[in-house]
Design an enzyme around this catalytic site. Structure first.
Site, PDB file in Angstrom:
ATOM      1  CE1 TYR A 146      50.942  69.679  46.606  1.00 51.53           C
ATOM      2  CE2 TYR A 146      51.317  68.636  44.475  1.00 51.53           C
ATOM      3  CZ  TYR A 146      50.801  68.586  45.759  1.00 51.53           C
ATOM      4  OH  TYR A 146      50.140  67.459  46.187  1.00 51.53           O
ATOM      5  CD  GLU A 148      61.538  71.544  41.115  1.00 51.31           C
ATOM      6  OE1 GLU A 148      61.905  70.584  41.811  1.00 51.31           O
ATOM      7  OE2 GLU A 148      61.950  71.729  39.952  1.00 51.31           O
ATOM      8  CE  LYS A 150      53.098  67.585  48.831  1.00 49.68           C
ATOM      9  NZ  LYS A 150      52.671  66.898  50.048  1.00 49.68           N
ATOM     10  CB  SER A 190      35.351  68.332  44.093  1.00 49.41           C
ATOM     11  OG  SER A 190      36.602  68.905  43.838  1.00 49.41           O
ATOM     12  CG  ASN A 191      36.226  72.270  39.840  1.00 51.56           C
ATOM     13  OD1 ASN A 191      36.046  72.588  41.015  1.00 51.56           O
ATOM     14  ND2 ASN A 191      37.009  72.950  39.029  1.00 51.56           N
ATOM     15  N   GLY A 208      40.634  68.239  26.763  1.00 51.86           N
ATOM     16  CA  GLY A 208      40.168  67.096  27.561  1.00 51.86           C
ATOM     17  C   GLY A 208      40.865  65.796  27.215  1.00 51.86           C
ATOM     18  CB  THR A 211      45.250  60.423  30.794  1.00 54.90           C
ATOM     19  OG1 THR A 211      46.654  60.329  31.061  1.00 54.90           O
ATOM     20  CG2 THR A 211      44.982  60.239  29.310  1.00 54.90           C
ATOM     21  NE  ARG A 278      50.052  63.312  37.611  1.00 56.14           N
ATOM     22  CZ  ARG A 278      49.530  64.452  38.032  1.00 56.14           C
ATOM     23  NH1 ARG A 278      48.345  64.474  38.596  1.00 56.14           N
ATOM     24  NH2 ARG A 278      50.190  65.567  37.888  1.00 56.14           N
TER      25      ARG A 278
HETATM   26  P1  NAD Z   1      43.671  68.928  51.506  1.00 54.62           P
HETATM   27  O1  NAD Z   1      43.981  70.301  51.007  1.00 54.62           O
HETATM   28  O2  NAD Z   1      42.255  68.557  51.718  1.00 54.62           O
HETATM   29  O3  NAD Z   1      44.447  68.636  52.856  1.00 54.62           O
HETATM   30  C1  NAD Z   1      45.598  69.311  53.255  1.00 54.62           C
HETATM   31  C2  NAD Z   1      45.454  69.646  54.729  1.00 54.62           C
HETATM   32  O4  NAD Z   1      46.673  70.283  55.173  1.00 54.62           O
HETATM   33  C3  NAD Z   1      44.328  70.638  55.000  1.00 54.62           C
HETATM   34  O5  NAD Z   1      43.577  70.208  56.104  1.00 54.62           O
HETATM   35  C4  NAD Z   1      45.059  71.937  55.308  1.00 54.62           C
HETATM   36  O6  NAD Z   1      44.315  72.798  56.149  1.00 54.62           O
HETATM   37  C5  NAD Z   1      46.321  71.413  55.954  1.00 54.62           C
HETATM   38  N1  NAD Z   1      47.436  72.362  55.895  1.00 54.62           N
HETATM   39  C6  NAD Z   1      47.859  73.081  54.820  1.00 54.62           C
HETATM   40  N2  NAD Z   1      48.912  73.825  55.165  1.00 54.62           N
HETATM   41  C7  NAD Z   1      49.184  73.556  56.477  1.00 54.62           C
HETATM   42  C8  NAD Z   1      50.164  74.024  57.391  1.00 54.62           C
HETATM   43  N3  NAD Z   1      51.088  74.935  57.035  1.00 54.62           N
HETATM   44  N4  NAD Z   1      50.146  73.549  58.663  1.00 54.62           N
HETATM   45  C9  NAD Z   1      49.197  72.650  59.050  1.00 54.62           C
HETATM   46  N5  NAD Z   1      48.250  72.178  58.209  1.00 54.62           N
HETATM   47  C10 NAD Z   1      48.249  72.624  56.940  1.00 54.62           C
HETATM   48  O7  NAD Z   1      44.381  67.935  50.478  1.00 54.62           O
HETATM   49  P2  NAD Z   1      44.423  66.344  50.405  1.00 54.62           P
HETATM   50  O8  NAD Z   1      43.951  65.963  49.059  1.00 54.62           O
HETATM   51  O9  NAD Z   1      43.782  65.742  51.595  1.00 54.62           O
HETATM   52  O10 NAD Z   1      45.994  66.089  50.445  1.00 54.62           O
HETATM   53  C11 NAD Z   1      46.653  65.616  51.613  1.00 54.62           C
HETATM   54  C12 NAD Z   1      48.129  65.364  51.284  1.00 54.62           C
HETATM   55  O11 NAD Z   1      48.234  64.388  50.251  1.00 54.62           O
HETATM   56  C13 NAD Z   1      48.864  66.608  50.803  1.00 54.62           C
HETATM   57  O12 NAD Z   1      50.168  66.614  51.331  1.00 54.62           O
HETATM   58  C14 NAD Z   1      48.917  66.404  49.304  1.00 54.62           C
HETATM   59  O13 NAD Z   1      50.049  67.055  48.735  1.00 54.62           O
HETATM   60  C15 NAD Z   1      49.018  64.895  49.191  1.00 54.62           C
HETATM   61  N6  NAD Z   1      48.511  64.447  47.886  1.00 54.62           N
HETATM   62  C16 NAD Z   1      47.158  64.447  47.632  1.00 54.62           C
HETATM   63  C17 NAD Z   1      46.727  64.052  46.375  1.00 54.62           C
HETATM   64  C18 NAD Z   1      45.248  64.001  46.036  1.00 54.62           C
HETATM   65  O14 NAD Z   1      44.926  63.728  44.873  1.00 54.62           O
HETATM   66  N7  NAD Z   1      44.320  64.220  46.934  1.00 54.62           N
HETATM   67  C19 NAD Z   1      47.636  63.665  45.386  1.00 54.62           C
HETATM   68  C20 NAD Z   1      48.989  63.707  45.693  1.00 54.62           C
HETATM   69  C21 NAD Z   1      49.423  64.077  46.947  1.00 54.62           C
HETATM   70  N1  UDP Z   2      40.608  70.064  35.068  1.00 52.90           N
HETATM   71  C1  UDP Z   2      39.558  70.356  34.214  1.00 52.90           C
HETATM   72  N2  UDP Z   2      38.508  71.053  34.705  1.00 52.90           N
HETATM   73  C2  UDP Z   2      38.409  71.438  36.016  1.00 52.90           C
HETATM   74  C3  UDP Z   2      39.489  71.122  36.887  1.00 52.90           C
HETATM   75  C4  UDP Z   2      40.570  70.430  36.370  1.00 52.90           C
HETATM   76  O1  UDP Z   2      39.595  70.010  33.016  1.00 52.90           O
HETATM   77  O2  UDP Z   2      37.400  72.053  36.382  1.00 52.90           O
HETATM   78  C5  UDP Z   2      41.751  69.280  34.531  1.00 52.90           C
HETATM   79  C6  UDP Z   2      43.130  69.855  34.841  1.00 52.90           C
HETATM   80  O3  UDP Z   2      43.511  70.798  33.860  1.00 52.90           O
HETATM   81  C7  UDP Z   2      43.994  68.611  34.812  1.00 52.90           C
HETATM   82  C8  UDP Z   2      43.060  67.520  35.344  1.00 52.90           C
HETATM   83  O4  UDP Z   2      41.730  68.014  35.155  1.00 52.90           O
HETATM   84  O5  UDP Z   2      44.357  68.297  33.492  1.00 52.90           O
HETATM   85  C9  UDP Z   2      43.279  67.184  36.816  1.00 52.90           C
HETATM   86  O6  UDP Z   2      43.263  68.408  37.528  1.00 52.90           O
HETATM   87  P1  UDP Z   2      43.336  68.490  39.110  1.00 52.90           P
HETATM   88  O7  UDP Z   2      43.418  69.933  39.468  1.00 52.90           O
HETATM   89  O8  UDP Z   2      42.246  67.682  39.701  1.00 52.90           O
HETATM   90  O9  UDP Z   2      44.682  67.733  39.498  1.00 52.90           O
HETATM   91  P2  UDP Z   2      46.170  67.721  38.921  1.00 52.90           P
HETATM   92  O10 UDP Z   2      46.275  68.574  37.695  1.00 52.90           O
HETATM   93  O11 UDP Z   2      47.006  68.243  40.031  1.00 52.90           O
HETATM   94  O12 UDP Z   2      46.400  66.307  38.589  1.00 52.90           O
END
Ligand code: NAD
Ligand code: UDP
Length: 317
Positions: A146, A148, A150, A190-191, A208, A211, A278
């Site tokens: 993810y 690399e 991105k 969500s978890n 925990g 951040t 973060r």
């Molecule tokens: P999400 O998983 O809910 O949404 C991703 C969507 O992309 C899904 O609908 C999935 O079905 C679709 N998808 C995946 N692979 C695909 C493919 N090969 N072709 C077509 N569609 C495809 O996640 P999200 O949280 O809504 O994230 C949306 C974007 O924002 C992503 O690119 C993610 O990397 C970026 N992003 C999100 C967060 C966050 O915290 N939510 C943080 C950083 C970056």
């Molecule tokens: N995390 C946690 N319990 C969970 C899910 C995630 O403690 O049930 C932690 C995870 O290890 C990370 C932070 O919460 O330190 C954010 O995780 P998430 O998967 O939401 O996003 P990302 O790590 O990509 O920022």
């Protein structure tokens, strides 16, 4: 039909579905392209039937031809659980998917926005993270597909600009949450909310003390739309997120308190390469977009809790 036609890849996902709604609310049109890997038709159920909205099931790893005026490239699984499920596919979506969407943008002369991520900073040695920090990413670890992927997508966006003069916008999105995340999404908000509402143990990974800074989804969508509308010289990368920083333990305690849950807090092993801190520096977003997150964590969490509470009560989860 009037209005510009926006392609939203990943439009049936969590952020994407809010973005589709916001574009339609402005009077424009949407082509939502999604392979429904982590997204779902139910996320856009309220839009199906609107003549200005079209949902196309398509994997962006394959080229796409479409009549569009601008592109938001969001397609990519975003939860560590999902992007590590098939890591080779994750790199393909990030890299080949970006090339396919950039090629389409080039053919159409359309501006294109990339949903990049704070993960480009890896486990950051600079805090808060500014856009000029190059990051600290392990290129061979479990998150690398993810991170690399991105990072390479950002490279492609800037090379298409240098080589072909494309109008690009790179948004570095920090942890975003809200209603419509799927119950099995695996990300922390969500978890915790689902665990608290069900009375299941709240699973903190590690001690925990790590951040994160959580942005409510509607704030995120406003910034993405504003960013696409900026003049061509504004390419980013630009941090979009809420700079209020919380430990994961604080988040767990807030969720327990707000849901009045009897769930115990338990600890599970910390996943490999989990970033310790973060927090976005959003000076640039404030200046360029005149944007500021409007929703604090308590208010955003309460809307998110209400959403999952409804889902669980209806038995849909
Ligand atoms: P999400 O998983 O809910 O949404 C991703 C969507 O992309 C899904 O609908 C999935 O079905 C679709 N998808 C995946 N692979 C695909 C493919 N090969 N072709 C077509 N569609 C495809 O996640 P999200 O949280 O809504 O994230 C949306 C974007 O924002 C992503 O690119 C993610 O990397 C970026 N992003 C999100 C967060 C966050 O915290 N939510 C943080 C950083 C970056
Ligand atoms: N995390 C946690 N319990 C969970 C899910 C995630 O403690 O049930 C932690 C995870 O290890 C990370 C932070 O919460 O330190 C954010 O995780 P998430 O998967 O939401 O996003 P990302 O790590 O990509 O920022």
């Amino acid at each position: 039909m009037s209005g510009r036609r926006y392609l939203v890849t990943g439009g049936a996902g969590f952020i994407g579905s809010f973005l589709c709604e916001a574009i339609l609310a402005r009077g424009d049109r949407v082509l939502c392209v999604d392979n429904l890997f982590t997204g779902s038709r139910s996320n856009v159920a309220g839009l199906i039937g609107d003549p200005r909205f079209e949902l196309m099931e398509h994997d962006i790893v394959s080229p796409l031809t479409a009549e569009v005026d601008a592109i938001f490239n969001l397609a990519c699984p975003a939860s560590p659980v999902h992007y590590q499920h098939d890591p080779v596919q994750t790199t393909k979506v990030s890299v080949l998917g970006a090339i396919n969407m950039l090629e389409l943008a080039n053919r159409k002369g359309a501006p294109i926005l990339q949903a990049s991520t704070s993960e480009v900073y890896g486990d950051p040695l600079v805090h808060p993270q500014t856009e000029d920090y190059w990051g600290n990413v392990n290129p061979i670890g479990p998150r690398a597909c993810y991170d690399e992927g991105k990072r390479c997508a950002e490279t492609l966006f800037f090379d298409y600009r240098r080589q072909h003069g494309l109008q690009i916008k790179v948004a570095r999105i920090f942890n975003t949450y809200g209603p419509r995340m799927s119950t099995d999404d695996g990300r922390v908000v969500s978890n915790f909310v689902v665990q608290a509402l069900k009375g299941d143990p709240i699973t903190i990974y590690g001690d925990g003390s790590q951040t994160r800074s959580f942005c409510y989804v509607e704030d995120m969508v406003t910034a993405l739309i504003d960013l696409l509308a900026t003049p061509p010289e504004m390419t980013g990368p630009i941090n979009i997120g809420n700079p209020a920083e919380f430990t994961i333990r604080q988040l767990a305690e807030m969720v327990v308190e707000m849901t009045a849950s009897a769930s115990p807090i338990v600890h599970r092993p910390l996943p490999g390469d989990d970033p310790r801190r973060r927090k976005p520096d959003i000076t640039l977003a404030r200046q360029v977009l005149d944007w500021e997150p409007a929703t604090g964590l308590p208010e955003g969490l309460s809307k998110t809790i209400a959403h999952f509470d409804r889902l669980l009560t209806e038995g849909a989860a």
